[in-house]
Scaffold this motif. Structure first.
Motif, PDB file in Angstrom:
ATOM      1  N   SER A   1      26.364  -8.172  12.968  1.00 40.79           N
ATOM      2  CA  SER A   1      26.209  -7.271  11.818  1.00 40.79           C
ATOM      3  C   SER A   1      27.473  -6.556  11.384  1.00 40.79           C
ATOM      4  O   SER A   1      27.414  -5.472  10.803  1.00 40.79           O
ATOM      5  CB  SER A   1      25.123  -6.219  12.140  1.00 40.79           C
TER       6      SER A   1
ATOM      7  N   TRP B   1      27.895  -5.241   7.610  1.00 41.61           N
ATOM      8  CA  TRP B   1      27.172  -4.008   7.296  1.00 41.61           C
ATOM      9  C   TRP B   1      27.777  -2.810   8.021  1.00 41.61           C
ATOM     10  O   TRP B   1      27.875  -1.729   7.448  1.00 41.61           O
ATOM     11  CB  TRP B   1      25.700  -4.146   7.680  1.00 41.61           C
TER      12      TRP B   1
ATOM     13  N   ASN C   1      30.640  -1.563   6.136  1.00 39.12           N
ATOM     14  CA  ASN C   1      30.200  -0.771   4.989  1.00 39.12           C
ATOM     15  C   ASN C   1      29.804   0.644   5.406  1.00 39.12           C
ATOM     16  O   ASN C   1      30.119   1.624   4.717  1.00 39.12           O
ATOM     17  CB  ASN C   1      29.016  -1.444   4.296  1.00 39.12           C
TER      18      ASN C   1
ATOM     19  N   VAL D   1      19.117  -1.833   8.110  1.00 39.64           N
ATOM     20  CA  VAL D   1      19.571  -1.663   6.730  1.00 39.64           C
ATOM     21  C   VAL D   1      18.424  -1.959   5.764  1.00 39.64           C
ATOM     22  O   VAL D   1      17.889  -3.070   5.758  1.00 39.64           O
ATOM     23  CB  VAL D   1      20.757  -2.612   6.438  1.00 39.64           C
TER      24      VAL D   1
ATOM     25  N   ARG E   1      16.712  -2.931   2.275  1.00 37.53           N
ATOM     26  CA  ARG E   1      17.135  -3.875   1.235  1.00 37.53           C
ATOM     27  C   ARG E   1      16.016  -4.121   0.250  1.00 37.53           C
ATOM     28  O   ARG E   1      14.856  -3.762   0.492  1.00 37.53           O
ATOM     29  CB  ARG E   1      17.571  -5.203   1.857  1.00 37.53           C
TER      30      ARG E   1
ATOM     31  N   THR F   1      23.342  -2.747   1.417  1.00 34.81           N
ATOM     32  CA  THR F   1      24.751  -2.365   1.603  1.00 34.81           C
ATOM     33  C   THR F   1      24.977  -1.596   2.894  1.00 34.81           C
ATOM     34  O   THR F   1      26.089  -1.579   3.433  1.00 34.81           O
ATOM     35  CB  THR F   1      25.218  -1.467   0.441  1.00 34.81           C
ATOM     36  N   GLY F   2      23.935  -0.948   3.402  1.00 34.92           N
ATOM     37  CA  GLY F   2      24.077  -0.016   4.521  1.00 34.92           C
ATOM     38  C   GLY F   2      23.871   1.416   4.080  1.00 34.92           C
ATOM     39  O   GLY F   2      23.815   2.324   4.915  1.00 34.92           O
TER      40      GLY F   2
ATOM     41  N   VAL G   1      21.986  -2.518  12.727  1.00 31.96           N
ATOM     42  CA  VAL G   1      23.378  -2.050  12.770  1.00 31.96           C
ATOM     43  C   VAL G   1      23.641  -1.044  13.882  1.00 31.96           C
ATOM     44  O   VAL G   1      24.753  -0.545  14.013  1.00 31.96           O
ATOM     45  CB  VAL G   1      23.785  -1.434  11.418  1.00 31.96           C
TER      46      VAL G   1
END
Length: 311
Positions: free
Chosen positions: A76, A79, A82, A185, A187, A195-196, A217
């Motif tokens: 990951s 992410w 980010n 994350v 989505r 995106t995170g 993450v």
């Protein structure tokens, strides 16, 4: 009188049996194994790998801090990169916890969904939800992937703690798993991968159906009670329907940029103590238990994390 003589004879016989033959073998509980682990079996977590989230104080005025350990390579990393940029930009300051769904997740981010994101965030492909066993990553290859846990029937042995994380696998890939306290994350529909900026943590029974469908993450290593004990949202999927229901987020910083952050360490999943701990979790033989289960789900073998002990 004859009966008394027989009992006396039996007692005399028992007295001649060696003491060690009469002892019942005892097994340490998982917590006792952790407590006895040597200092060299613990691995320090770098401050830069921590994400520190300060929520608004509770109704009694007590501070609420949540500490997240970010996922390490090879998982990951798009992410996670980010998230580092979002924290550096102080993007989460002034956002809120927006959703608490019972036995599922607590989610946080921008309630308006209109806050501009910082420049330079990566668009991460769905293929990064898992890692190929053929992919060399920092000296890791499929041949070096060894479980410290005894192989049992069912999932135990197919999933395992690795590099300090709960990991699932099949013949070709490995991936992090949705256990309690793991951070993922948010989505929209595929092919969006998030995106995170929208994050959640698991607060209920492990939703393993999300594995390889959403990026994981990290995991909460301190302050989980501030996420799991919040009032449940009354809207669809547990979203809060009113502004006053949301818990404000005061700040989110990386560990080396936050104030008064403790040092943390985890028990190496390659250590002898972890192997004993995993076996004890799968086969409880300490005094309270009657029938050892003979196996355990990966999420029932949480990797021990603690504040680093002062020397």
């Amino acid at each position: 009188m004859k009966r008394f003589s027989k009992l006396t004879a039996v007692a005399a016989l028992c007295a001649t049996i060696p003491a060690f033959a009469q002892e019942v073998k005892t097994y340490p509980a998982p917590g006792e194994i952790i407590a006895a682990a040597s200092a060299r079996e613990w691995v320090s977590i770098a401050p830069a790998d921590l994400l520190v989230m300060d929520l608004a104080p509770d109704t009694a005025g007590k501070p609420r801090r949540v500490v997240i350990q970010l996922m390490t390579a090879p998982f990951s990393q798009g992410w996670v990169g980010n998230i580092r940029k979002l924290a550096a930009a102080k993007w989460w300051d002034g956002t809120a916890i927006v959703r608490v769904q019972d036995n599922y997740v607590t989610q946080w981010g921008d309630p308006t969904e209109k806050k501009a994101l910082p420049d330079g965030l990566a668009v991460v492909p769905e293929s990064d939800y898992s890692v190929s066993k053929k992919q060399p990553t920092g000296g890791w290859t499929a041949k070096t992937m060894k479980s410290t846990a005894p192989k049992q029937k069912g999932e135990y042995g197919l999933s395992q703690p690795l590099w300090g994380w709960p990991i699932g696998q099949d013949a070709s890939h490995i991936w992090p798993t949705h256990c309690y306290g793991m951070v993922g994350v948010g989505r929209n529909l595929s092919p969006d991968t998030g995106t995170g900026a929208e994050l959640y943590t698991v607060i209920g029974h492990a939703p393993r159906h999300l594995d390889r469908n959403i990026a994981l993450v990290g995991r909460i290593i301190e302050g989980m009670e501030h996420m799991s004990s919040l009032p449940r949202g009354t809207g669809a999927l547990g979203f809060y329907e009113k502004d006053e229901e949301r818990v404000p987020i005061l700040s989110v910083r990386l560990g080396h940029e936050a104030q008064d952050v403790a040092a943390f360490e985890y028990l190496s999943t390659e250590s002898a103590s972890f192997a004993a701990y995993a076996d004890a979790r799968a086969n409880r033989r300490d005094p309270f238990f009657i029938s050892p289960a003979g196996g355990a789900d990966i999420c029932n073998i949480p990797v021990p994390v603690r504040r680093k002990l002062s020397k």
